[in-house]
Motif scaffolding. Sequence first.
Motif, PDB file in Angstrom:
ATOM      1  N   PHE A 256      40.011  52.630  35.090  1.00 25.34           N
ATOM      2  CA  PHE A 256      39.090  51.540  34.774  1.00 25.34           C
ATOM      3  C   PHE A 256      38.088  51.443  35.920  1.00 25.34           C
ATOM      4  N   VAL A 257      36.807  51.347  35.587  1.00 26.14           N
ATOM      5  CA  VAL A 257      35.766  51.217  36.606  1.00 26.14           C
ATOM      6  C   VAL A 257      35.180  49.810  36.513  1.00 26.14           C
ATOM      7  N   LEU A 258      35.229  49.066  37.623  1.00 28.96           N
ATOM      8  CA  LEU A 258      34.655  47.720  37.698  1.00 28.96           C
ATOM      9  C   LEU A 258      33.473  47.765  38.649  1.00 28.96           C
ATOM     10  N   GLU A 259      32.296  47.417  38.142  1.00 29.52           N
ATOM     11  CA  GLU A 259      31.072  47.525  38.937  1.00 29.52           C
ATOM     12  C   GLU A 259      30.308  46.204  38.942  1.00 29.52           C
ATOM     13  N   GLY A 260      29.326  46.108  39.859  1.00 30.10           N
ATOM     14  CA  GLY A 260      28.422  44.959  39.870  1.00 30.10           C
ATOM     15  C   GLY A 260      28.895  43.817  40.741  1.00 30.10           C
ATOM     16  N   ASN A 261      28.564  42.607  40.319  1.00 28.65           N
ATOM     17  CA  ASN A 261      28.840  41.398  41.096  1.00 28.65           C
ATOM     18  C   ASN A 261      30.339  41.073  41.062  1.00 28.65           C
ATOM     19  N   SER A 262      30.973  41.049  42.245  1.00 29.12           N
ATOM     20  CA  SER A 262      32.424  40.824  42.298  1.00 29.12           C
ATOM     21  C   SER A 262      32.807  39.390  41.939  1.00 29.12           C
ATOM     22  N   LEU A 263      31.847  38.471  41.977  1.00 26.11           N
ATOM     23  CA  LEU A 263      32.135  37.085  41.596  1.00 26.11           C
ATOM     24  C   LEU A 263      32.096  36.895  40.086  1.00 26.11           C
ATOM     25  N   ILE A 264      31.446  37.814  39.397  1.00 25.12           N
ATOM     26  CA  ILE A 264      31.239  37.659  37.952  1.00 25.12           C
ATOM     27  C   ILE A 264      32.080  38.644  37.145  1.00 25.12           C
ATOM     28  N   ASN A 265      32.063  39.908  37.550  1.00 27.05           N
ATOM     29  CA  ASN A 265      32.708  40.962  36.763  1.00 27.05           C
ATOM     30  C   ASN A 265      34.151  41.168  37.223  1.00 27.05           C
ATOM     31  N   LYS A 266      35.078  40.753  36.363  1.00 23.13           N
ATOM     32  CA  LYS A 266      36.494  40.835  36.745  1.00 23.13           C
ATOM     33  C   LYS A 266      37.380  40.856  35.507  1.00 23.13           C
ATOM     34  N   MET A 267      38.638  41.215  35.720  1.00 18.96           N
ATOM     35  CA  MET A 267      39.622  41.242  34.646  1.00 18.96           C
ATOM     36  C   MET A 267      40.867  40.477  35.092  1.00 18.96           C
ATOM     37  N   LYS A 268      41.435  39.692  34.163  1.00 17.89           N
ATOM     38  CA  LYS A 268      42.517  38.770  34.501  1.00 17.89           C
ATOM     39  C   LYS A 268      43.713  38.995  33.586  1.00 17.89           C
ATOM     40  N   LEU A 269      44.890  39.008  34.206  1.00 13.87           N
ATOM     41  CA  LEU A 269      46.145  39.121  33.468  1.00 13.87           C
ATOM     42  C   LEU A 269      47.056  37.963  33.873  1.00 13.87           C
ATOM     43  N   PRO A 270      47.668  37.253  32.905  1.00 13.18           N
ATOM     44  CA  PRO A 270      47.562  37.474  31.464  1.00 13.18           C
ATOM     45  C   PRO A 270      46.271  36.910  30.888  1.00 13.18           C
ATOM     46  N   ARG A 271      45.966  37.339  29.684  1.00  8.81           N
ATOM     47  CA  ARG A 271      44.746  36.907  28.998  1.00  8.81           C
ATOM     48  C   ARG A 271      44.786  35.420  28.668  1.00  8.81           C
ATOM     49  N   GLU A 272      45.944  34.950  28.181  1.00  9.02           N
ATOM     50  CA  GLU A 272      46.080  33.561  27.748  1.00  9.02           C
ATOM     51  C   GLU A 272      46.462  32.652  28.906  1.00  9.02           C
ATOM     52  N   THR A 273      45.838  31.474  28.972  1.00  7.29           N
ATOM     53  CA  THR A 273      46.091  30.523  30.048  1.00  7.29           C
ATOM     54  C   THR A 273      47.541  30.043  30.060  1.00  7.29           C
ATOM     55  N   LYS A 274      48.132  29.919  28.884  1.00  5.76           N
ATOM     56  CA  LYS A 274      49.502  29.396  28.798  1.00  5.76           C
ATOM     57  C   LYS A 274      50.544  30.434  29.208  1.00  5.76           C
ATOM     58  N   GLN A 275      50.127  31.685  29.289  1.00  6.12           N
ATOM     59  CA  GLN A 275      51.050  32.755  29.663  1.00  6.12           C
ATOM     60  C   GLN A 275      51.161  32.873  31.183  1.00  6.12           C
TER      61      GLN A 275
END
Length: 288
Positions: A53-72
Amino acid sequence: MKAGKMFRNHYQGGRFVEIFSAQGKNPGANWKIFGNPSAISKEYDKELKGFVFVLEGNSLINKMKLPRETKQTLGLVQQFLTLQIFVPLGKDFSTELLITDFDNIKRRLYLSTVHKELSVTPLHAKIPLFMIKRKIWCNMCIDLVTFTYKIFRGALFQSLDGITISANCKLRKVFTLKFKPPVTAEEDGTCIVSPRPYEAWDDIPLTCQLNSDVPQVTQVLDLNEIHKPKIKCRENAVQETGILGNKDQGNICNGKTQDVSHIAFGSKILGPPPSSNRRTNAKVPGKK
């Protein structure tokens, strides 16, 4: 997906638990993607002969979070979290970890190249990542037990419940390890550091390893590394290796008297020692 722990029914007594792999049809299915969708993509890496996976650009904006659901929550209990990443030169990178301690208090560790010094509040710590090896594949290993205990005044790590990974990096795998891996990241990137005789350690499992022909290092982040640089405030270099009690004490060279402190595992920690009524069956760093 229902509320609960993602890894509740996952066996965590083995050597490792795989959280993410860039291989497969839709490896990002369980992750929530923030920012510009085109800034986070799955690509074939010729050097690795596999997908990343390649993550580029603004580190404050472009990100990925696990888990997807807030309740998880993740409910991961092994001590060492490892991100298998490649961080380019001259670009910011950060990761945020949601930790739950044995008092069921949720705390956040925010590790970022943006931060210049350690800054701690009772529920949140900003941790500088200036020591991370760049322009080489790195097994970046975070000791969750020791970080939680030393940063949050004796708090005892119970589980890792959330991970956010931000630009800029290539990401191959994320996994937890039961034991500390051997460190291979010295200044020249080649010297192998032997574990201390009293430390339990284990090699990174084969299924998580990069190919041996890929230039790579393994780093285990700890607070000693964070305090290594000679950060100068006014004319004097920082002399104290203590941890800041809160944001208002941000300058350790301001000449003001520090809060009450205690010694834990060779480091001076601001605040009183942990209360004796904490659960004694929890894992304490450095003790079997």
